[in-house]
Design a protein around this motif. Sequence first.
Motif, PDB file in Angstrom:
ATOM      1  N   PHE A 104       0.824  -1.208   0.000  1.00  0.00           N
ATOM      2  CA  PHE A 104       0.000   0.000   0.000  1.00  0.00           C
ATOM      3  C   PHE A 104       0.859   1.259   0.000  1.00  0.00           C
ATOM      4  O   PHE A 104       0.358   2.364  -0.047  1.00  0.00           O
ATOM      5  CB  PHE A 104      -0.989   0.011   1.174  1.00  0.00           C
ATOM      6  N   PHE A 105       2.195   1.078   0.019  1.00  0.00           N
ATOM      7  CA  PHE A 105       3.131   2.181  -0.157  1.00  0.00           C
ATOM      8  C   PHE A 105       4.388   1.616  -0.785  1.00  0.00           C
ATOM      9  O   PHE A 105       4.790   0.480  -0.489  1.00  0.00           O
ATOM     10  CB  PHE A 105       3.482   2.848   1.176  1.00  0.00           C
ATOM     11  N   ALA A 106       5.037   2.414  -1.651  1.00  0.00           N
ATOM     12  CA  ALA A 106       6.280   1.968  -2.278  1.00  0.00           C
ATOM     13  C   ALA A 106       7.149   3.166  -2.627  1.00  0.00           C
ATOM     14  O   ALA A 106       6.652   4.260  -2.928  1.00  0.00           O
ATOM     15  CB  ALA A 106       5.988   1.151  -3.541  1.00  0.00           C
ATOM     16  N   GLY A 107       8.450   2.964  -2.588  1.00  0.00           N
ATOM     17  CA  GLY A 107       9.412   3.993  -2.960  1.00  0.00           C
ATOM     18  C   GLY A 107      10.784   3.360  -3.084  1.00  0.00           C
ATOM     19  O   GLY A 107      10.927   2.132  -3.127  1.00  0.00           O
ATOM     20  N   THR A 108      11.805   4.207  -3.128  1.00  0.00           N
ATOM     21  CA  THR A 108      13.170   3.682  -3.280  1.00  0.00           C
ATOM     22  C   THR A 108      14.019   4.134  -2.091  1.00  0.00           C
ATOM     23  O   THR A 108      13.769   3.727  -0.969  1.00  0.00           O
ATOM     24  CB  THR A 108      13.764   4.128  -4.625  1.00  0.00           C
ATOM     25  N   TYR A 109      15.000   4.957  -2.328  1.00  0.00           N
ATOM     26  CA  TYR A 109      15.867   5.461  -1.254  1.00  0.00           C
ATOM     27  C   TYR A 109      15.169   6.595  -0.521  1.00  0.00           C
ATOM     28  O   TYR A 109      14.587   7.500  -1.140  1.00  0.00           O
ATOM     29  CB  TYR A 109      17.189   5.951  -1.846  1.00  0.00           C
ATOM     30  N   PHE A 110      15.249   6.560   0.796  1.00  0.00           N
ATOM     31  CA  PHE A 110      14.755   7.657   1.624  1.00  0.00           C
ATOM     32  C   PHE A 110      15.876   8.104   2.552  1.00  0.00           C
ATOM     33  O   PHE A 110      16.492   7.278   3.231  1.00  0.00           O
ATOM     34  CB  PHE A 110      13.528   7.223   2.435  1.00  0.00           C
ATOM     35  N   GLN A 161      11.450  15.942   0.150  1.00  0.00           N
ATOM     36  CA  GLN A 161      11.219  14.528   0.439  1.00  0.00           C
ATOM     37  C   GLN A 161      11.295  14.314   1.941  1.00  0.00           C
ATOM     38  O   GLN A 161      12.203  14.820   2.604  1.00  0.00           O
ATOM     39  CB  GLN A 161      12.273  13.669  -0.265  1.00  0.00           C
ATOM     40  N   PRO A 162      10.349  13.566   2.515  1.00  0.00           N
ATOM     41  CA  PRO A 162      10.407  13.341   3.968  1.00  0.00           C
ATOM     42  C   PRO A 162      11.591  12.457   4.334  1.00  0.00           C
ATOM     43  O   PRO A 162      12.123  11.717   3.506  1.00  0.00           O
ATOM     44  CB  PRO A 162       9.082  12.630   4.261  1.00  0.00           C
ATOM     45  N   SER A 163      11.998  12.533   5.581  1.00  0.00           N
ATOM     46  CA  SER A 163      13.018  11.606   6.063  1.00  0.00           C
ATOM     47  C   SER A 163      12.396  10.227   6.216  1.00  0.00           C
ATOM     48  O   SER A 163      11.174  10.061   6.270  1.00  0.00           O
ATOM     49  CB  SER A 163      13.560  12.072   7.412  1.00  0.00           C
ATOM     50  N   PHE A 164      13.255   9.222   6.308  1.00  0.00           N
ATOM     51  CA  PHE A 164      12.757   7.854   6.464  1.00  0.00           C
ATOM     52  C   PHE A 164      11.951   7.719   7.757  1.00  0.00           C
ATOM     53  O   PHE A 164      10.893   7.085   7.777  1.00  0.00           O
ATOM     54  CB  PHE A 164      13.945   6.888   6.454  1.00  0.00           C
ATOM     55  N   ARG A 165      12.420   8.354   8.821  1.00  0.00           N
ATOM     56  CA  ARG A 165      11.716   8.268  10.099  1.00  0.00           C
ATOM     57  C   ARG A 165      10.336   8.924  10.009  1.00  0.00           C
ATOM     58  O   ARG A 165       9.345   8.391  10.537  1.00  0.00           O
ATOM     59  CB  ARG A 165      12.570   8.919  11.186  1.00  0.00           C
ATOM     60  N   GLN A 166      10.252  10.077   9.370  1.00  0.00           N
ATOM     61  CA  GLN A 166       8.948  10.725   9.183  1.00  0.00           C
ATOM     62  C   GLN A 166       8.003   9.829   8.381  1.00  0.00           C
ATOM     63  O   GLN A 166       6.811   9.719   8.696  1.00  0.00           O
ATOM     64  CB  GLN A 166       9.128  12.070   8.464  1.00  0.00           C
ATOM     65  N   LEU A 167       8.544   9.204   7.372  1.00  0.00           N
ATOM     66  CA  LEU A 167       7.740   8.312   6.542  1.00  0.00           C
ATOM     67  C   LEU A 167       7.199   7.139   7.359  1.00  0.00           C
ATOM     68  O   LEU A 167       6.012   6.795   7.280  1.00  0.00           O
ATOM     69  CB  LEU A 167       8.596   7.807   5.386  1.00  0.00           C
ATOM     70  N   LEU A 168       8.069   6.532   8.159  1.00  0.00           N
ATOM     71  CA  LEU A 168       7.639   5.408   8.983  1.00  0.00           C
ATOM     72  C   LEU A 168       6.533   5.810   9.945  1.00  0.00           C
ATOM     73  O   LEU A 168       5.558   5.069  10.151  1.00  0.00           O
ATOM     74  CB  LEU A 168       8.833   4.848   9.764  1.00  0.00           C
ATOM     75  N   THR A 169       6.662   6.984  10.525  1.00  0.00           N
ATOM     76  CA  THR A 169       5.648   7.463  11.468  1.00  0.00           C
ATOM     77  C   THR A 169       4.299   7.623  10.778  1.00  0.00           C
ATOM     78  O   THR A 169       3.258   7.186  11.287  1.00  0.00           O
ATOM     79  CB  THR A 169       6.096   8.798  12.087  1.00  0.00           C
ATOM     80  N   ALA A 170       4.307   8.240   9.589  1.00  0.00           N
ATOM     81  CA  ALA A 170       3.056   8.450   8.855  1.00  0.00           C
ATOM     82  C   ALA A 170       2.416   7.129   8.450  1.00  0.00           C
ATOM     83  O   ALA A 170       1.196   6.949   8.538  1.00  0.00           O
ATOM     84  CB  ALA A 170       3.321   9.317   7.629  1.00  0.00           C
ATOM     85  N   LEU A 171       3.240   6.166   8.015  1.00  0.00           N
ATOM     86  CA  LEU A 171       2.704   4.878   7.582  1.00  0.00           C
ATOM     87  C   LEU A 171       2.146   4.081   8.765  1.00  0.00           C
ATOM     88  O   LEU A 171       1.105   3.427   8.656  1.00  0.00           O
ATOM     89  CB  LEU A 171       3.796   4.080   6.876  1.00  0.00           C
TER      90      LEU A 171
END
Length: 643
Positions: A117-123, A131-141
Motif C-alpha cells: 500500500f506504499f512503495a518507494g526507493t531510497y529515503f 522529500q520526507p526523512s525515512f523516520r517521518q515516513l515510517l511514522t506516517a505509515l
Amino acid sequence: MPNRLASATSPYLLQHADNPVDWWEWGPDAFEEARRRNVPVLLSVGYAACHWCHVMAHESFEDAATAAYLNERFVSVKVDREERPDVDAVYMNATQAMTGHGGWPMTCVLDHEGTPFFAGTYFPDQPRHGQPSFRQLLTALSEAWVSRGEEVAASASKIRAHLQQSMRMPPGVFSADTLDTAVTTLAAEFDQVNGGFGTAPKFPPSMVLSFLHLRSDATSRTMLDATCQAMARGGIYDQLGGGFARYAVDHQWVVPHFEKMLYDNAQLLGVYSRWGGQLGERVARETADFLLRELRTDQGGFASALDADTEGEEGRFYVWTPQQLLDVLDADDADWAVSLFEVTGTFEHGSSTLQLLRDPDDWSRFDAVRSALLAARDLRTRPARDDKVVAAWNGLAITGLCEAGTLFANPGYVEAAVRAGELLVDLHVVDGRLRRVSRDGKVGRHEGVLEDYGCVASGFLSLLQATGDVGWLERAQALLDVALAHFRADDGGFHDTADFAEALVARPREFSDNASPCGQSAMVHALSTYAALTGAGDYRSAAEQARDALAQLAQRAPRFAGWTLAAAQVMSEGPVEIAVVGRPGEARDVLELAARRRPGAVVVVGEPGASALPLLVGRSEVDGRPAAYVCRNLVCERPVTSL
C-alpha cells in the motif's frame, strides 16, 4: 548482537546481519508474525554491490533510534533482489506504478497478504528537497495503519488488481517488417555523437547490440560500431583491468557507476567477441581475463559482482590523479599517461576515470605503463565481492566464454566454461530442478526462475557447440522440459516462476529485457537453438509461440526487447546450421572459424562417424578433406571444402 540474517547465504543479507533492525528473511513466518502483532510489513530490497543501498543502511538501518521504531511498529523483511528476482519483480512493478520510477534500494510497506500500500526507493535520514526523512515516513505509515485501516485496505486492493493485470500482454506476430521497424525506432533514439541510446544514465545495450550485429543493413552497422567503440574507449570500461561497469552516469560514457556485474560482462564478452577487429578482440580478451581473474570462485563458478565502493568512497579503487600516476611512473611516462588516459579531473576531488579515446602511438609502451598501473592499483583496498553464484548469470558467462574461446582459439576460456557448467550440474540441479544460487559450494534453498532455466540451457548448448560433448545437449533438454511443463502460460509464453514455486501476490511475468535477458526471451533462444541442433519441431513451435508473446513489446519499445529481437532475427533466417566434419587439423580449423564467424549460425564440429548429434549423423569428409555442411532444418546444401 546478530539478527536473523546471520544464517543467510546471501552476502547482501549478511551485510545487514549486525544491524539493530530485527530483520526477517522473506517467508511465511514473517507474515505470520505481522498478523500476530497486527503491524504492517516493511520490505527492503537491494543487492550487495548497490551504492545507495549502502547509504540507506548506514543512515537508517544502523541507527539505533530508527531501528527501535521499526522493531516496535513493523515486521522488517530484507530481500536480496538477485537471490529472489521473483519477489523483486512483483514489488518493483508496484513501485513503478505508484511512483513512476524504480530503483534500489526499494522500500515497500505491505499488508498481511503481501499486497503493497506504499512503495518507494531510497529515503534519506533527514528531510531533503521536499522529500520526507525515512523516520517521518515510517511514522506516517504506522499512523495510517492504525487509524485509517479502510484507506490502507482500499489502496492495497487497487494495487493488487494492477499487479495481476500487468502480468498479461496480448500476443502478436513477428514478421520481417517487425524487425525492420525495430531498427528504425532504435535509430530515432540513437545518440549519433556518443553512441548508445537515450540520455544519461546510459546502460550498455548488450542485447540490442546482439540484434544489430545480426543485421546486414548500414543503419544497424553504424549503431553497432559507434556504440561498441564509445563504450570500449570510455570510462565505463576498465582500461587497466578489463571489464565494464554497470552504467555511465553521463551520456558520454566517461564516469561509471563503478559496480561491475557478472551479467553485463558475460554478455559484453560475447558482443565484443562477435564484433571483432583489433579493438573488439582486445576488449573481449581483457574482459574474459577479468572474469577468470576477479570473479571466478574456488568451485569454478562466477561470482555475481564487485562493489562500487571501497573505504566508504564510490570509485576509489579505479580513479587516478596526475600525482598518483607520477607516484608509479617516471615523469615522461606519467605525462604520457595523463594525456593518453584523459586524466583531466573527470571525476571527484581532482581525480579521473581512465579513458582511451585514441590508440596509443606505442603499444609496447602502453602495455608497460598499463601493467605498472595495474600492479599499483592491486595494492589498494579492493572492492568487496558478492561471491554468490547465480545460475542464470553463470549460464550467460558460459556462453560468452565459449564464444571467445572458439573465435580466438583459446581453449582456456572453453575449459573455464566447462567447469562452470559442471558446477551448475553438480550443485544447482537438485532432483531435476534448478536452484537459483549457491555460495562457497553450498546450494541455496530458492527455486530457479525462468531466466535461470533459459540462460543455463543456452549455456549448455553453447558447451555442446564448443566441445562436441553430446551430454550437454541432454542436460539442456532436461531443463527445457521442466520449463515447458511447469512455467508455460496459456498464451504460449512463460511465467517467471514455476507452478511448484511459492505463490506471491501476483505470479510474476516479465516481458521486457533489463540489464540481462528476461526469462521469456532467454527461453526463445534456448528452445530455438535446441530445435536447430536436433530438428525437434515441438521445441521450435514452443519457441515461436514464446517469441510471438513478446511481439507487441518488440514493436513498441525495441530498446527493451533486444534479446527477443535477436532471437526473432535468427529464427527468420533458419537459423543457419553448419556442421563441420573432418579430422582435427589446420584445414578443419579454417572451416570451423569461418562457420563460427557467421552471425547467428548454430555450429557443430566433429570427426566422421564419431557423434550421435543429428546435425553430424551421416556427414562425411569429401575426398578425404574436411567439409562444411550448411543446413536449415537439418536439410543441407552440398558440402564445401573451402572458404
